[in-house]
Design a protein around this motif. Structure first.
Motif, PDB file in Angstrom:
ATOM      1  N   VAL A  15       0.297  -1.631   0.087  1.00  0.00           N
ATOM      2  CA  VAL A  15       0.354   0.196  -0.143  1.00  0.00           C
ATOM      3  C   VAL A  15       1.127   1.063  -0.098  1.00  0.00           C
ATOM      4  CG1 VAL A  15      -1.069   1.610   1.570  1.00  0.00           C
ATOM      5  CG2 VAL A  15      -2.035  -1.317   1.757  1.00  0.00           C
ATOM      6  N   GLY A  16       0.527   2.920  -0.929  1.00  0.00           N
ATOM      7  CA  GLY A  16       1.637   3.632  -1.414  1.00  0.00           C
ATOM      8  C   GLY A  16       2.267   2.912  -2.221  1.00  0.00           C
ATOM      9  N   ALA A  17       3.216   1.764  -2.255  1.00  0.00           N
ATOM     10  CA  ALA A  17       3.689   2.056  -3.421  1.00  0.00           C
ATOM     11  C   ALA A  17       3.139   2.132  -4.959  1.00  0.00           C
ATOM     12  CB  ALA A  17       4.569   1.007  -2.929  1.00  0.00           C
ATOM     13  N   ASP A  18       1.916   1.134  -5.198  1.00  0.00           N
ATOM     14  CA  ASP A  18       1.434   1.187  -6.308  1.00  0.00           C
ATOM     15  C   ASP A  18       1.049   2.448  -6.787  1.00  0.00           C
ATOM     16  OD1 ASP A  18      -1.921   2.027  -5.285  1.00  0.00           O
ATOM     17  OD2 ASP A  18      -0.897   1.256  -3.620  1.00  0.00           O
ATOM     18  N   MET A  19       0.451   2.819  -8.030  1.00  0.00           N
ATOM     19  CA  MET A  19       0.004   3.473  -8.800  1.00  0.00           C
ATOM     20  C   MET A  19      -1.060   4.759  -8.274  1.00  0.00           C
ATOM     21  SD  MET A  19      -2.143   3.786 -13.096  1.00  0.00           S
ATOM     22  CE  MET A  19      -3.321   3.057 -11.879  1.00  0.00           C
ATOM     23  N   LEU A  20      -1.385   4.427  -7.653  1.00  0.00           N
ATOM     24  CA  LEU A  20      -3.120   5.060  -7.070  1.00  0.00           C
ATOM     25  C   LEU A  20      -2.395   5.711  -5.611  1.00  0.00           C
ATOM     26  CD1 LEU A  20      -6.690   3.233  -7.111  1.00  0.00           C
ATOM     27  CD2 LEU A  20      -5.582   5.478  -8.435  1.00  0.00           C
TER      28      LEU A  20
ATOM     29  N   ARG B   1       0.812   5.972  -5.359  1.00  0.00           N
ATOM     30  CA  ARG B   1       2.245   6.906  -5.307  1.00  0.00           C
ATOM     31  C   ARG B   1       1.379   8.420  -5.888  1.00  0.00           C
ATOM     32  NH1 ARG B   1       6.723   5.214  -6.700  1.00  0.00           N
ATOM     33  NH2 ARG B   1       8.334   6.636  -7.960  1.00  0.00           N
ATOM     34  N   THR B   2       0.151   7.805  -6.716  1.00  0.00           N
ATOM     35  CA  THR B   2      -0.088   9.588  -7.441  1.00  0.00           C
ATOM     36  C   THR B   2      -0.475  10.635  -5.979  1.00  0.00           C
ATOM     37  OG1 THR B   2      -0.775   8.749  -9.024  1.00  0.00           O
ATOM     38  CG2 THR B   2      -1.472  10.514  -8.623  1.00  0.00           C
ATOM     39  N   ALA B   3      -1.116  10.003  -5.142  1.00  0.00           N
ATOM     40  CA  ALA B   3      -1.887  10.888  -4.128  1.00  0.00           C
ATOM     41  C   ALA B   3      -0.703  11.105  -2.954  1.00  0.00           C
ATOM     42  CB  ALA B   3      -2.767   9.768  -3.486  1.00  0.00           C
ATOM     43  N   ALA B   4       0.396   9.836  -3.167  1.00  0.00           N
ATOM     44  CA  ALA B   4       1.176  11.110  -2.354  1.00  0.00           C
ATOM     45  C   ALA B   4       1.970  12.437  -2.898  1.00  0.00           C
ATOM     46  CB  ALA B   4       2.181  10.145  -2.303  1.00  0.00           C
ATOM     47  N   ARG B   5       1.388  12.700  -3.843  1.00  0.00           N
ATOM     48  CA  ARG B   5       2.423  13.774  -4.702  1.00  0.00           C
ATOM     49  C   ARG B   5       0.821  15.151  -4.264  1.00  0.00           C
ATOM     50  NH1 ARG B   5       4.207  10.717 -10.063  1.00  0.00           N
ATOM     51  NH2 ARG B   5       5.393   9.200  -9.027  1.00  0.00           N
ATOM     52  N   LEU B   6      -0.614  14.445  -4.339  1.00  0.00           N
ATOM     53  CA  LEU B   6      -1.895  15.700  -4.447  1.00  0.00           C
ATOM     54  C   LEU B   6      -1.342  16.574  -2.963  1.00  0.00           C
ATOM     55  CD1 LEU B   6      -4.689  13.212  -4.291  1.00  0.00           C
ATOM     56  CD2 LEU B   6      -3.510  14.663  -6.436  1.00  0.00           C
TER      57      LEU B   6
ATOM     58  N   HIS C  36      -0.104   8.172   3.959  1.00  0.00           N
ATOM     59  CA  HIS C  36      -0.194   8.981   3.028  1.00  0.00           C
ATOM     60  C   HIS C  36       1.495   9.881   3.544  1.00  0.00           C
ATOM     61  CE1 HIS C  36      -1.892  12.810   0.300  1.00  0.00           C
ATOM     62  NE2 HIS C  36      -0.161  12.617   1.202  1.00  0.00           N
ATOM     63  N   ARG C  37       1.705   9.097   4.330  1.00  0.00           N
ATOM     64  CA  ARG C  37       3.410   9.447   5.362  1.00  0.00           C
ATOM     65  C   ARG C  37       4.274   8.713   3.912  1.00  0.00           C
ATOM     66  NH1 ARG C  37       0.263  10.937   9.543  1.00  0.00           N
ATOM     67  NH2 ARG C  37       1.218   8.710  10.590  1.00  0.00           N
ATOM     68  N   ARG C  38       3.105   7.085   4.312  1.00  0.00           N
ATOM     69  CA  ARG C  38       4.198   5.643   3.575  1.00  0.00           C
ATOM     70  C   ARG C  38       4.185   6.142   2.696  1.00  0.00           C
ATOM     71  NH1 ARG C  38       4.663   0.006   4.258  1.00  0.00           N
ATOM     72  NH2 ARG C  38       3.371  -1.046   2.930  1.00  0.00           N
ATOM     73  N   ALA C  39       3.117   6.132   1.688  1.00  0.00           N
ATOM     74  CA  ALA C  39       3.811   6.560   0.149  1.00  0.00           C
ATOM     75  C   ALA C  39       4.352   7.832  -0.178  1.00  0.00           C
ATOM     76  CB  ALA C  39       2.153   6.928  -0.257  1.00  0.00           C
ATOM     77  N   HIS C  40       4.701   8.981   0.581  1.00  0.00           N
ATOM     78  CA  HIS C  40       5.528  10.036   0.561  1.00  0.00           C
ATOM     79  C   HIS C  40       6.763   9.663   1.099  1.00  0.00           C
ATOM     80  CE1 HIS C  40       7.826  13.718   1.763  1.00  0.00           C
ATOM     81  NE2 HIS C  40       6.791  13.816   0.809  1.00  0.00           N
ATOM     82  N   ASP C  41       6.659   8.391   1.667  1.00  0.00           N
ATOM     83  CA  ASP C  41       8.128   8.255   1.906  1.00  0.00           C
ATOM     84  C   ASP C  41       9.005   7.537   0.811  1.00  0.00           C
ATOM     85  OD1 ASP C  41       8.587   9.674   4.474  1.00  0.00           O
ATOM     86  OD2 ASP C  41       7.846   7.875   5.737  1.00  0.00           O
ATOM     87  N   PHE C  42       8.067   6.318   0.513  1.00  0.00           N
ATOM     88  CA  PHE C  42       8.419   5.574  -0.302  1.00  0.00           C
ATOM     89  C   PHE C  42       9.169   6.465  -1.725  1.00  0.00           C
ATOM     90  CE2 PHE C  42       5.610   2.308   0.777  1.00  0.00           C
ATOM     91  CZ  PHE C  42       6.292   1.185   1.212  1.00  0.00           C
TER      92      PHE C  42
ATOM     93  N   LEU D 147      -3.444  17.692  -8.269  1.00  0.00           N
ATOM     94  CA  LEU D 147      -2.620  16.782  -9.607  1.00  0.00           C
ATOM     95  C   LEU D 147      -1.755  17.372  -9.876  1.00  0.00           C
ATOM     96  CD1 LEU D 147      -1.801  13.507  -9.789  1.00  0.00           C
ATOM     97  CD2 LEU D 147      -3.472  14.468 -11.660  1.00  0.00           C
ATOM     98  N   LEU D 148      -1.844  19.057 -10.756  1.00  0.00           N
ATOM     99  CA  LEU D 148      -1.460  19.332 -11.421  1.00  0.00           C
ATOM    100  C   LEU D 148      -0.220  19.733  -9.618  1.00  0.00           C
ATOM    101  CD1 LEU D 148      -3.438  20.542 -13.891  1.00  0.00           C
ATOM    102  CD2 LEU D 148      -1.732  19.527 -14.168  1.00  0.00           C
ATOM    103  N   SER D 149      -0.796  20.689  -9.052  1.00  0.00           N
ATOM    104  CA  SER D 149       0.185  21.399  -8.126  1.00  0.00           C
ATOM    105  C   SER D 149       1.294  20.352  -7.472  1.00  0.00           C
ATOM    106  CB  SER D 149      -0.640  21.833  -6.962  1.00  0.00           C
ATOM    107  OG  SER D 149      -1.335  23.083  -7.183  1.00  0.00           O
ATOM    108  N   GLY D 150       0.954  19.524  -7.548  1.00  0.00           N
ATOM    109  CA  GLY D 150       2.373  18.608  -6.755  1.00  0.00           C
ATOM    110  C   GLY D 150       2.911  18.353  -8.090  1.00  0.00           C
TER     111      GLY D 150
END
Length: 345
Positions: free
Chosen positions: A47-52, A54-59, A81-87, A145-148
């Motif tokens: 969780v957090g490393a998949d496509m969704l 990973r993208t959510a981490a940039r929002l 969310h923090r896990r995705a950002h760390d990945f 998404l564009l801001s991220g």
């Protein structure tokens, strides 16, 4: 293509790689794809490393968490969310290190995000409905998404000193258009999104990405019948598709491919198997769908060198590490063969 972002006869990957080690994945990408290296995704980490995720981490100003049905908007960033950002940060660190070790003067690098419709279909609002059912939420997600993306591109550029090309992954877009996505209850389906509405949102995000990067934008859709006219009219410069799934005897699909190519669209042709076949494929066998396509369209085979790139058919997350490396090498060899075809072709 060669005037804007990369030279003729090149290959790249779709995004994902096997395993859980970002340093090794980045080293393979730089070793096999020096013309268009891409930031690897490693979904095997969970969780957090998949496509969704990973993208959510940039929002920006939108946080997600995980519930039994998948990703859901939450009021504040939590553990997921923090896990995705760390990945993502670990992957960027590994990519930067691999770039420095390669010593390459990079013409461009590629990064991937879920496209706006796939993201909106795969994330739920707090009350449980998919984001795509709420027009206000759709706008908020596109802006976020564009801001991220702007921050991500600036970070990646500063790390590798090269322009960044964006690929939006839209595997769910055909289901969005067809109205075949289930509702939260599972007893119904979400209404289909009109093509004009889908085009407008996608165009907004594509135009925003071009403004951020100054580079062409790729849209990847691995469906058997990708909505090529819609993607073209939304402004996609490069269409990435799995050519091995395409039925080129279908007149509608053939016409769509021919019109796009004739109009200047570049194709990233998925030709190399994403999973290891029983026998190691010969270069001509892998090239055959592309050769058949240009022959049927009546185009010169030079199009495959000047107006196409070569990729695996899809991401390599399910491959062995050995095959992932071989698939990228085979993609590069095939791209070069399109420039200087063997006499037997």
């Amino acid at each position: 293509m060669n005037d804007q972002a990369w030279p003729v006869g090149v290959a790249t990957g779709i995004g994902s790689m096997p395993g859980e080690r970002p340093i090794e994945a980045a080293a393979v990408v730089f070793g096999e794809l020096p013309e268009i290296p891409y930031l690897p995704e490693l979904p095997a980490r969970g969780v957090g490393a998949d496509m969704l995720g990973r993208t959510a981490a940039r929002l920006v100003d939108i946080a997600v968490d995980v519930v039994p049905s998948g990703y859901r908007v939450t009021a504040h960033p939590g553990r997921v969310h923090r896990r995705a950002h760390d990945f993502l940060q670990w992957d960027l660190d590994a990519f930067e290190e691999a770039s420095q070790r390669s010593g390459l003067a990079l013409p461009v690098v590629k990064t991937q995000l879920a496209g706006p419709w796939t993201l909106a279909a795969g994330v739920e609002l707090a009350r449980g409905h998919r984001v795509l059912t709420d027009k206000g939420a759709l706008r908020d997600f596109a802006e976020s998404l564009l801001s991220g993306l702007a921050a991500h591109v600036a970070d990646l550029t500063s790390r590798v000193g090269a322009p960044v090309m964006v690929q939006f992954d839209e595997p769910t877009l055909p289901d969005v258009l067809a109205g075949s996505l289930s509702t939260p209850s599972g007893y119904g389906t979400v209404r289909s999104v009109p093509a004009a509405e889908a085009r407008a949102l996608l165009a907004t995000v594509i135009e925003g990405a071009k403004a951020i990067t100054g580079q062409p934008v790729i849209v990847h859709c691995c469906a058997a019948e990708p909505p090529i006219p819609l993607l073209r009219s939304a402004g996609a410069d490069v269409l990435s598709l799995d050519l091995t799934l395409a039925d080129i005897t279908d007149a509608r699909l053939l016409d769509a491919l021919g019109e796009a190519w004739d109009d200047g669209t570049v194709f990233a042709l998925g030709l190399v198997p994403s999973l290891a076949p029983e026998q190691s494929p010969q270069l001509h066998d892998v090239a055959k769908p592309a050769l058949d396509l240009v022959d049927r369209l009546g185009f010169d085979r030079e199009f495959l060198a000047t107006r196409a790139a070569v990729t695996p058919t899809c991401g390599l997350a399910g491959a062995t590490e050995t095959w992932a490396k071989e698939a990228l090498k085979l993609s590069r060899d095939l791209a070069r063969a399109f420039v200087e075809p063997p006499e037997t072709w």
